[in-house]
Design an enzyme around this catalytic site. Structure first.
Site, PDB file in Angstrom:
ATOM      1  N   LEU A  14       0.820  -1.218   0.000  1.00  0.00           N
ATOM      2  CA  LEU A  14       0.000   0.000   0.000  1.00  0.00           C
ATOM      3  C   LEU A  14       0.854   1.269   0.000  1.00  0.00           C
ATOM      4  O   LEU A  14       0.319   2.373  -0.039  1.00  0.00           O
ATOM      5  CB  LEU A  14      -0.915   0.018   1.234  1.00  0.00           C
ATOM      6  CG  LEU A  14      -2.101  -0.947   1.199  1.00  0.00           C
ATOM      7  CD1 LEU A  14      -2.905  -0.834   2.490  1.00  0.00           C
ATOM      8  CD2 LEU A  14      -3.007  -0.661   0.002  1.00  0.00           C
ATOM      9  N   THR A  18       6.407   4.907   1.447  1.00  0.00           N
ATOM     10  CA  THR A  18       6.226   6.258   0.917  1.00  0.00           C
ATOM     11  C   THR A  18       5.557   7.154   1.956  1.00  0.00           C
ATOM     12  O   THR A  18       5.936   8.314   2.132  1.00  0.00           O
ATOM     13  CB  THR A  18       5.360   6.217  -0.367  1.00  0.00           C
ATOM     14  OG1 THR A  18       6.007   5.380  -1.304  1.00  0.00           O
ATOM     15  CG2 THR A  18       5.138   7.587  -0.946  1.00  0.00           C
ATOM     16  N   TYR A  53      14.114 -10.240  -7.129  1.00  0.00           N
ATOM     17  CA  TYR A  53      12.856 -10.649  -7.750  1.00  0.00           C
ATOM     18  C   TYR A  53      11.732 -10.746  -6.733  1.00  0.00           C
ATOM     19  O   TYR A  53      10.570 -10.496  -7.013  1.00  0.00           O
ATOM     20  CB  TYR A  53      13.028 -12.031  -8.371  1.00  0.00           C
ATOM     21  CG  TYR A  53      12.763 -12.053  -9.842  1.00  0.00           C
ATOM     22  CD1 TYR A  53      11.847 -11.174 -10.420  1.00  0.00           C
ATOM     23  CD2 TYR A  53      13.423 -12.945 -10.667  1.00  0.00           C
ATOM     24  CE1 TYR A  53      11.626 -11.189 -11.775  1.00  0.00           C
ATOM     25  CE2 TYR A  53      13.203 -12.963 -12.026  1.00  0.00           C
ATOM     26  CZ  TYR A  53      12.307 -12.088 -12.571  1.00  0.00           C
ATOM     27  OH  TYR A  53      12.088 -12.099 -13.913  1.00  0.00           O
ATOM     28  N   ASP A 147       0.154 -10.867  10.593  1.00  0.00           N
ATOM     29  CA  ASP A 147       1.218 -11.810  10.226  1.00  0.00           C
ATOM     30  C   ASP A 147       1.864 -12.355  11.498  1.00  0.00           C
ATOM     31  O   ASP A 147       2.126 -11.586  12.433  1.00  0.00           O
ATOM     32  CB  ASP A 147       2.355 -11.105   9.448  1.00  0.00           C
ATOM     33  CG  ASP A 147       1.912 -10.557   8.110  1.00  0.00           C
ATOM     34  OD1 ASP A 147       0.815 -10.935   7.654  1.00  0.00           O
ATOM     35  OD2 ASP A 147       2.667  -9.747   7.527  1.00  0.00           O
ATOM     36  N   ILE A 148       2.140 -13.662  11.501  1.00  0.00           N
ATOM     37  CA  ILE A 148       2.806 -14.249  12.675  1.00  0.00           C
ATOM     38  C   ILE A 148       4.155 -13.568  12.902  1.00  0.00           C
ATOM     39  O   ILE A 148       4.538 -13.241  14.019  1.00  0.00           O
ATOM     40  CB  ILE A 148       2.984 -15.770  12.475  1.00  0.00           C
ATOM     41  CG1 ILE A 148       1.612 -16.439  12.522  1.00  0.00           C
ATOM     42  CG2 ILE A 148       3.912 -16.361  13.552  1.00  0.00           C
ATOM     43  CD1 ILE A 148       1.637 -17.933  12.312  1.00  0.00           C
ATOM     44  N   LYS A 187     -15.560   1.626   0.497  1.00  0.00           N
ATOM     45  CA  LYS A 187     -15.896   0.601   1.493  1.00  0.00           C
ATOM     46  C   LYS A 187     -14.946   0.662   2.691  1.00  0.00           C
ATOM     47  O   LYS A 187     -13.723   0.630   2.531  1.00  0.00           O
ATOM     48  CB  LYS A 187     -15.807  -0.790   0.845  1.00  0.00           C
ATOM     49  CG  LYS A 187     -16.859  -1.011  -0.230  1.00  0.00           C
ATOM     50  CD  LYS A 187     -18.224  -0.899   0.400  1.00  0.00           C
ATOM     51  CE  LYS A 187     -19.266  -1.691  -0.330  1.00  0.00           C
ATOM     52  NZ  LYS A 187     -20.581  -1.554   0.356  1.00  0.00           N
ATOM     53  N   THR A 188     -15.510   0.721   3.876  1.00  0.00           N
ATOM     54  CA  THR A 188     -14.674   0.919   5.074  1.00  0.00           C
ATOM     55  C   THR A 188     -14.432  -0.373   5.863  1.00  0.00           C
ATOM     56  O   THR A 188     -13.650  -0.378   6.804  1.00  0.00           O
ATOM     57  CB  THR A 188     -15.318   1.946   6.029  1.00  0.00           C
ATOM     58  OG1 THR A 188     -16.555   1.404   6.501  1.00  0.00           O
ATOM     59  CG2 THR A 188     -15.576   3.259   5.341  1.00  0.00           C
ATOM     60  N   GLY A 350      23.923  -6.312 -11.260  1.00  0.00           N
ATOM     61  CA  GLY A 350      23.303  -7.634 -11.242  1.00  0.00           C
ATOM     62  C   GLY A 350      24.327  -8.707 -10.918  1.00  0.00           C
ATOM     63  O   GLY A 350      25.518  -8.436 -10.774  1.00  0.00           O
ATOM     64  N   CYS A 377      28.031  -0.794 -12.185  1.00  0.00           N
ATOM     65  CA  CYS A 377      28.506  -2.016 -11.536  1.00  0.00           C
ATOM     66  C   CYS A 377      28.582  -3.168 -12.543  1.00  0.00           C
ATOM     67  O   CYS A 377      29.483  -3.182 -13.365  1.00  0.00           O
ATOM     68  CB  CYS A 377      27.656  -2.356 -10.317  1.00  0.00           C
ATOM     69  SG  CYS A 377      28.584  -3.359  -9.133  1.00  0.00           S
ATOM     70  N   HIS A 503      27.781   2.430  -7.400  1.00  0.00           N
ATOM     71  CA  HIS A 503      26.338   2.606  -7.630  1.00  0.00           C
ATOM     72  C   HIS A 503      25.946   4.043  -7.313  1.00  0.00           C
ATOM     73  O   HIS A 503      25.548   4.336  -6.187  1.00  0.00           O
ATOM     74  CB  HIS A 503      25.551   1.674  -6.705  1.00  0.00           C
ATOM     75  CG  HIS A 503      25.669   0.226  -7.044  1.00  0.00           C
ATOM     76  ND1 HIS A 503      24.744  -0.414  -7.840  1.00  0.00           N
ATOM     77  CD2 HIS A 503      26.589  -0.705  -6.704  1.00  0.00           C
ATOM     78  CE1 HIS A 503      25.089  -1.689  -7.965  1.00  0.00           C
ATOM     79  NE2 HIS A 503      26.204  -1.887  -7.292  1.00  0.00           N
ATOM     80  N   GLU A 505      23.390   5.527  -8.089  1.00  0.00           N
ATOM     81  CA  GLU A 505      21.945   5.673  -7.833  1.00  0.00           C
ATOM     82  C   GLU A 505      21.634   5.718  -6.338  1.00  0.00           C
ATOM     83  O   GLU A 505      20.632   6.294  -5.932  1.00  0.00           O
ATOM     84  CB  GLU A 505      21.156   4.550  -8.526  1.00  0.00           C
ATOM     85  CG  GLU A 505      21.263   3.139  -7.927  1.00  0.00           C
ATOM     86  CD  GLU A 505      22.488   2.356  -8.400  1.00  0.00           C
ATOM     87  OE1 GLU A 505      23.455   2.987  -8.870  1.00  0.00           O
ATOM     88  OE2 GLU A 505      22.483   1.118  -8.277  1.00  0.00           O
TER      89      GLU A 505
END
Ligand code: GLN
Length: 536
Positions: A14, A18, A53, A147-148, A187-188, A350, A377, A503, A505
């Site tokens: 969701l 961000t 992935y 979640d456990i 829808k709530t 990669g 890289c 890198h 970036e």
């Protein structure tokens, strides 16, 4: 110390990261000092061994930690460099507790999730918060409530709330409000259920960040308030935005920061965002270029998150939008036709042999057609292999990562990697000094002789080939500070190509984009314009 804990409900994906980052940006833009930490409830010690992935990009910090990609979002939105301790995983917590038990430090007690694991979680949180004079610490909990895996973390945060002075912890919960039917009714119920799950573990949210396609109606917000006990002004509507950098404004308009500051009783300055021009360029770019991103994880774009962000940073600073054409490198093995309509090519990092020949084909296409090219890289290593094969004529040139028996190992294991067996945390990692040679393309881009960039690699250019490369026109214009590791490659006969072992970036920021990504985009625009003029 004040804490804002962000949990997620209903479904994953969701955009909790961000929302957390946007909150960080807003608090900072109100003059507050803020840091963020991410809890990842998986057993891996860190993200370093995870397949992009499944999990998206592995982000690298200055200190060499390999962390969840959300840390990259925090750095970009808050504008500060974080450390590995800002990412807490189940693996780190359990490792510490088990090692303590082996040392006998629990003095014979039965070691249990409560209190030993939960205490270790709180210790790690406080360790981060005690490092700086922060007004607010954001804690994002990965996964979805229920979640456990995340249970011990939520229990620890519940305890933290009880132990800290009253009013110093705020719980924010991110949920989904779907729209259904011809009338797009909001829808709530999923939000109601998700808050119920949170309350069952003793946490009452103070703020709800409701993700939805369109802004929430007042009626929807009132309904949510009624069922969840969250006050109306604590219910934020976070509708879809064209890109993450526009989310803070969306939240600011709803007074979320006022709500938080009011609860914490903190003084702060007026909202003063230094992204004004930047956001304007993102919303209304004046030019567009198409850049191919040639990788092997292209089905999951999050695997290249920081490159996508770096291009947005370039757009925000230059007004040139980048349309990324995602190309699976295997598709280029037989034919490079898919590159015919692009103005620039990026080959990112990669691992492993799959997809390599397609990346080499992309580098060759760029060199032979004079297409702007950036290799990062593995992309740098690929450009070197391509040059060795097709310019120097070493048909079998390769990296020993892919062919250990090649007669021309132009890329080879870093000497210090010999004998390294463990995969986790053992590469050449983190921020290192790079010396940029004067009178080179790289120097004209960086305008300085010394830069610091982040690394993540096991292989390097084999120093015994450097002279041969130089004679044929492949110049290494950046090295490590001992001059033995090649860091930047450029091509005498092709000013449109550049590649780096580091890198760039990872350190790209909204107001300080990666210089070589920006170079690629500027060259791509020039290339596009020249092609148009030639055709006219
Ligand atoms: N596989 C290459 C190496 O280990 C490149 C790594 C990367 O692209 N991050 O050197």
């Amino acid at each position: 110390m004040h804490y804002v804990v962000i949990t997620g409900g209903v479904i994953s994906g969701l955009g909790k990261g961000t929302i957390t980052s946007s909150l960080g940006h807003l608090l900072k833009s109100h003059g507050l000092s803020v840091t963020a930490l991410k809890i990842d409830p998986y057993l891996n010690y860190d993200a370093g061994t995870m397949n992009p992935y499944q999990h998206g990009e592995v982000f690298v910090l200055d200190d060499g930690s390999e962390v969840d990609l959300d840390l990259g979002n925090y750095e970009r939105f808050i504008g500060s460099d974080l450390a590995g301790d800002n990412n807490i995983t189940t693996g780190k917590v359990y490792k510490e507790v088990i090692e303590k038990e082996r040392r006998g430090e629990y003095l014979g007690s039965t070691v249990q999730i409560i209190p030993h694991i939960t205490n270790e979680i709180k210790r790690r949180i406080r360790m981060v918060t005690s490092k700086g004079a922060y007004d607010v610490v954001l804690i994002e909990v990965g996964g979805t409530v229920g979640d456990i895996e995340s249970m011990p973390f939520l229990e620890a945060l519940r305890q933290l709330n009880r132990e800290e002075p009253p009013g110093s912890v705020i719980f924010g919960h991110v949920t989904l409000v779907p729209e259904i039917g011809a009338m797009n009714e909001q829808k709530t119920k999923p939000t109601q259920h998700s808050v119920k799950a949170l309350r069952e573990i003793g946490i009452q949210p103070d703020i709800l960040f409701c993700r939805s396609k369109d802004p929430l109606s007042l009626e929807t917000r009132k309904r949510i308030a009624l069922f969840t006990d969250v006050p109306l002004d604590g219910i934020a509507s976070v509708s879809d935005a064209p890109n993450a950098y526009l989310v803070p404004d969306l939240m600011e308009k709803q007074g979320i920061v006022d709500f938080i500051i009011g609860r914490f009783k903190l003084g702060c300055k007026e909202y003063n965002d230094d992204w004004g021009n930047y956001k304007e360029n993102l919303k209304n770019p004046r030019e567009r270029v198409k850049i191919a991103l040639v990788g092997k994880y292209t089905e999951l774009q999050d695997a290249y998150m920081s490159h996508k962000e770096a291009f947005l940073h370039v757009t925000g600073n230059t007004g040139i939008a980048v349309d990324i054409k995602w190309i699976n490198s295997d598709d280029l093995k037989a034919s490079t036709d898919r590159l015919d309509d692009v103005h620039g090519i990026l080959v990112p990092g990669g691992f492993g042999y799959r997809g390599i020949e397609g990346k080499i084909a992309a580098a060759r296409y760029a060199r032979e057609h004079n297409i702007p090219f950036l290799g990062i890289c593995l992309g740098f290593q690929v450009a070197v292999i391509e040059f060795a094969r097709n310019v120097l004529g070493f048909q079998d040139a390769n990296s020993t990562e892919f062919d250990s028996k090649t007669q021309h190992p132009v890329i080879d294991l870093l000497p210090e990697q010999n004998g390294v067996k463990d995969m986790g945390g053992t590469m050449r990692l983190g921020s290192k000094k790079v010396l940029v040679k004067p009178d080179t393309l790289a120097f004209s881009i960086y305008q300085k002789g010394e830069i610091y960039e982040r690394h993540r690699h096991r292989y390097e250019v084999n120093p015994s080939y450097i002279d041969q490369f130089a004679k044929a026109g492949l110049i290494f214009s950046g090295t490590d500070d001992e001059g033995i590791r090649m860091e930047i490659a450029e091509f005498r006969d092709n000013e449109n190509m550049i590649a780096s072992q580091y890198h760039s970036e990872f350190k790209s920021r909204p107001l300080n984009p990666s210089k070589i990504h920006q170079h690629l985009v500027l060259r791509a625009l020039q290339h596009m314009q020249e092609a148009m003029e030639a055709a006219a």
